[in-house]
Design a protein around this motif. Sequence first.
Motif, PDB file in Angstrom:
ATOM      1  N   ARG A 153      41.487  13.784  16.270  1.00  0.00           N
ATOM      2  CA  ARG A 153      41.267  12.471  16.339  1.00  0.00           C
ATOM      3  C   ARG A 153      41.302  11.815  17.868  1.00  0.00           C
ATOM      4  NH1 ARG A 153      44.679   8.384  14.637  1.00  0.00           N
ATOM      5  NH2 ARG A 153      43.598   7.128  12.966  1.00  0.00           N
ATOM      6  N   LEU A 154      42.508  12.165  18.082  1.00  0.00           N
ATOM      7  CA  LEU A 154      42.991  12.030  19.342  1.00  0.00           C
ATOM      8  C   LEU A 154      41.489  11.449  20.258  1.00  0.00           C
ATOM      9  CD1 LEU A 154      46.327  13.545  19.912  1.00  0.00           C
ATOM     10  CD2 LEU A 154      45.918  10.985  19.098  1.00  0.00           C
ATOM     11  N   LEU A 155      41.053  13.018  20.528  1.00  0.00           N
ATOM     12  CA  LEU A 155      39.377  13.032  20.895  1.00  0.00           C
ATOM     13  C   LEU A 155      38.449  12.115  21.078  1.00  0.00           C
ATOM     14  CD1 LEU A 155      39.439  16.106  22.205  1.00  0.00           C
ATOM     15  CD2 LEU A 155      40.888  14.604  23.239  1.00  0.00           C
ATOM     16  N   GLY A 156      38.015  12.307  19.649  1.00  0.00           N
ATOM     17  CA  GLY A 156      36.935  11.150  18.632  1.00  0.00           C
ATOM     18  C   GLY A 156      37.160   9.962  18.855  1.00  0.00           C
ATOM     19  N   LEU A 157      38.673   9.569  19.454  1.00  0.00           N
ATOM     20  CA  LEU A 157      38.527   8.590  19.719  1.00  0.00           C
ATOM     21  C   LEU A 157      39.089   7.738  20.871  1.00  0.00           C
ATOM     22  CD1 LEU A 157      41.110   7.077  16.772  1.00  0.00           C
ATOM     23  CD2 LEU A 157      38.791   7.073  16.859  1.00  0.00           C
ATOM     24  N   ALA A 158      39.074   8.663  21.799  1.00  0.00           N
ATOM     25  CA  ALA A 158      38.954   8.022  23.299  1.00  0.00           C
ATOM     26  C   ALA A 158      37.298   7.445  23.364  1.00  0.00           C
ATOM     27  CB  ALA A 158      38.556   9.581  24.103  1.00  0.00           C
ATOM     28  N   PRO A 159      37.812   6.597  24.712  1.00  0.00           N
ATOM     29  CA  PRO A 159      36.560   5.515  24.808  1.00  0.00           C
ATOM     30  C   PRO A 159      35.472   6.236  24.973  1.00  0.00           C
ATOM     31  CG  PRO A 159      38.142   5.225  26.353  1.00  0.00           C
ATOM     32  CD  PRO A 159      38.951   6.538  25.407  1.00  0.00           C
ATOM     33  N   GLY A 160      34.630   6.260  24.662  1.00  0.00           N
ATOM     34  CA  GLY A 160      32.628   6.454  25.179  1.00  0.00           C
ATOM     35  C   GLY A 160      33.041   7.933  24.266  1.00  0.00           C
ATOM     36  N   GLU A 161      32.134   9.147  25.335  1.00  0.00           N
ATOM     37  CA  GLU A 161      32.316  10.136  24.794  1.00  0.00           C
ATOM     38  C   GLU A 161      33.199  10.990  25.723  1.00  0.00           C
ATOM     39  OE1 GLU A 161      30.412  11.013  22.134  1.00  0.00           O
ATOM     40  OE2 GLU A 161      29.571   9.372  22.022  1.00  0.00           O
ATOM     41  N   LEU A 162      34.533  10.478  25.896  1.00  0.00           N
ATOM     42  CA  LEU A 162      35.016  11.196  26.626  1.00  0.00           C
ATOM     43  C   LEU A 162      35.613  12.290  26.640  1.00  0.00           C
ATOM     44  CD1 LEU A 162      37.220   8.367  29.166  1.00  0.00           C
ATOM     45  CD2 LEU A 162      35.358  10.031  30.023  1.00  0.00           C
TER      46      LEU A 162
END
Length: 358
Positions: A153-162
Amino acid sequence: MTGGEEPVLFHVTGRAARITLNRPRALNALNHAMVRRIDEALTAWEHDPAVETVVITGAGERGLCAGGDIRAVHDDARDGDGSASAAFWRDEYRLNAHVARYPKPYVAVMDGIVMGGGVGVSAHGSVRVVTERSRVAMPETGIGFVPDVGGTRLLGLAPGELGTHLALTGAQIGAADALLCGLADHYVPSTSVPELLGDLAETPVRDVLARHVQPAPPGELAGQREWIDSCYAADTVEEILDRLLAHGGQTAKETAAVLLSRSPTALKVTLAAVRRVRRLGTLEQVLDQEYRVSCAGLRTHDLVEGVRAQIIDKDRTPHWSPATLAEVSDADVERFFAPLGDRELGLAGQGTATETAW
């Protein structure tokens, strides 16, 4: 609780309660007993009017926490029936949700190494502090596993595809990039951390932050957004690799080489998990999904082999099976997300679906 042999220490000084992960030789890796005791302490402090703030730190000089006790998971997957690991994850993911909805300021000092389970006990908190020493990562694909502890979830909500980039590669990032990706909130120089901790015992969190927070030194990801967003927007891992190799930039090509060293199954399941997060509404729903994926991972060759190669034998040459992306079918991926029936984690149905701000 006192004593240097305790794996996690608890004490209250002034207005602040302190959690100290105390396994420095193991980089403060979390085991099941530690998870349960942290959750019990949080529950007690939640109802203690004398405690206004909770602070989590790691003992030693190397970091907050390098993750969960992956050796124990390896042994359970190889020699046991997986029930011990499933029980550990059940309590660990509940702790992650507890941290996220905690009604008092929860200050995570993410100094040094913060990986895997260490992200779970810090990056869901309401006040997340990084330093110039911070190295934050979800490195699971390198051991044939998939990011968990709410990390998808944390990574899925990061800006763009970061976040997709970090989830698939397991790359370590510093303070500025952790701030950019939404994994942290504030930068404080490591030399100021002792004073910050002392101030938290006597002063409201906002005032302490105003006193110590500084601009972070420059990071790397902001300057790489163009190729990361372009390459990782693809629908499949194969196409992501094709785009990275065709991009022309050296960093993109090096990233492709990293992906080719990771577990093909873990890569495909990780991409699916991160993409599905964007359709799930809450952390609890994501943790339920991650629990299914993690339990399915216990039955795979790659988890045992990945931990053997990276952690136990340290030969750094895992032999993945299947060995190529082409051999991992959509049906193979889908099996990781299959419902568990009466073994579901079930967090989303318990009325705790939103994180609590303070």
